[in-house]
Scaffold this motif. Structure first.
Motif, PDB file in Angstrom:
ATOM      1  N   GLU A  90       0.823  -1.210   0.000  1.00 14.57           N
ATOM      2  CA  GLU A  90       0.000   0.000   0.000  1.00 14.57           C
ATOM      3  C   GLU A  90       0.856   1.259   0.000  1.00 14.57           C
ATOM      4  N   SER A  98      -6.905  -5.191  -1.987  1.00 17.33           N
ATOM      5  CA  SER A  98      -8.261  -5.751  -1.952  1.00 17.33           C
ATOM      6  C   SER A  98      -8.317  -7.002  -1.079  1.00 17.33           C
ATOM      7  N   LYS A  99      -9.545  -7.346  -0.692  1.00 14.99           N
ATOM      8  CA  LYS A  99      -9.743  -8.539   0.136  1.00 14.99           C
ATOM      9  C   LYS A  99      -9.260  -9.799  -0.578  1.00 14.99           C
ATOM     10  N   LYS A 100      -9.558  -9.908  -1.878  1.00 11.91           N
ATOM     11  CA  LYS A 100      -9.127 -11.074  -2.662  1.00 11.91           C
ATOM     12  C   LYS A 100      -7.607 -11.129  -2.729  1.00 11.91           C
ATOM     13  N   LYS A 102      -5.526  -9.939  -0.545  1.00  9.29           N
ATOM     14  CA  LYS A 102      -5.029 -10.334   0.777  1.00  9.29           C
ATOM     15  C   LYS A 102      -5.121 -11.846   0.968  1.00  9.29           C
TER      16      LYS A 102
END
Length: 299
Positions: A90, A98-100, A102
């Motif tokens: 970041e 994004s969650k995916k 991660k």
């Protein structure tokens, strides 16, 4: 070789085991250590330390040992590394991860760390008694018991077993206590667990508590049912009997265990054989006594 727990299963059709064939069948699921990317691995090992065979036979009963090896990779370690990498990404990109992304990164870290993780071994013992149509596993964990049976089933092609008790024994255990209907060879000890059948499901546990007191009678009069009961059987063993017939905290008396004291301790194979034959014979007797007391074979 003294079991501490019993999960009891009955064979619904006869099982015939030929020693050579059985050894070959078990070898198809022999234990192999975890590979670099394996989280866990399980398979049969000799029940005798250093033994060559994957089973030990005594008095027509077969002792087995299922070994499981797991890689110990604490979630905190993975999550700390994940947080550090996310922060770096970041900072470098100026955009949130994004969650995916991660999830993918976490999987990548797990695979990277697995080869460096320590391993932990555990063993589940059990025995088959074809002549008594019984399979008995020494574990209090349903997951370990199912893994033992599933691995055995995979080796044999089929394993037609069902729990010996296919109904709750709570009402029977309650009668033992409330109506003094305990079988002649069973003595109640000072431990029990009661549960209310109401929606609240209140649970009362007592330990080092005589079970013939007014306090216990009040719980029974209130409709609570016995879920667990500590017993001593035939001056041979003590145990906790649960409403599903799971046996926990099994302890054999010195009268039984001392019978093999004349075998030198350095003769490990002979001692294990003698202990297994003695222990399994007493377990079978105990199971048959419970079967008769609860009239399970008639269900």
């Amino acid at each position: 070789m003294w079991f501490k727990n019993l999960k009891i299963f009955t064979l619904t059709s006869p099982l015939s085991l030929d020693d050579d064939t059985f050894e070959q069948q078990l070898s198809e699921q022999i234990f192999r250590p975890c590979g670099n990317q394996d989280i866990a691995s399980a398979g049969w090992v000799s029940p005798i330390t250093g033994g060559a065979s994957l089973f030990h036979a005594g008095d027509g009963r077969y002792l087995l040992s299922l070994k499981k090896q797991e890689r110990v990779l604490p979630a905190a370690v993975v999550n700390a590394e994940l947080e550090e990498r996310v922060q770096k990404i970041e900072a470098d990109t100026g955009a949130p991860v994004s969650k995916k992304a991660k999830q993918d990164l976490k999987q990548e870290i797990t695979q990277e760390f697995l080869p460096k993780a320590f391993t932990r071994d555990s063993y589940t013992f059990g025995f088959i008694s074809p002549k008594d149509n019984l399979v008995i596993v020494d574990s209090s964990s349903d997951g370990k018991v199912e893994a033992f049976l599933a691995t055995l089933r995979k080796c044999l092609g089929s394993l037609p077993v069902v729990p010996l008790a296919r109904r709750s024994l709570s009402a029977d255990l309650t009668l033992w206590l409330s109506q003094d209907q305990t079988p002649a060879d069973i003595e109640l000890l000072e431990e029990a667990e009661f549960k209310s059948p109401d929606e609240d499901g209140a649970v009362i546990r007592c330990k080092n508590q005589p079970l013939d007191t007014d306090e216990i009678r009040l719980h029974l009069d209130a409709g609570k049912l016995v879920q667990k009961l500590a017993i001593e059987w035939d001056e041979t063993l003590s145990a906790i009997v649960q409403e599903d017939l799971a046996i926990k905290r099994l302890k054999f008396t010195d009268v039984i265990k001392d019978q093999n004291d004349d075998i030198p301790k350095d003769e490990q194979a002979a001692r294990l054989d003698a202990d297994f034959c003695l222990m399994s014979a007493e377990v079978i007797r105990f199971v048959q006594a419970l079967d008769k007391a609860f009239e399970l074979s008639e269900d």
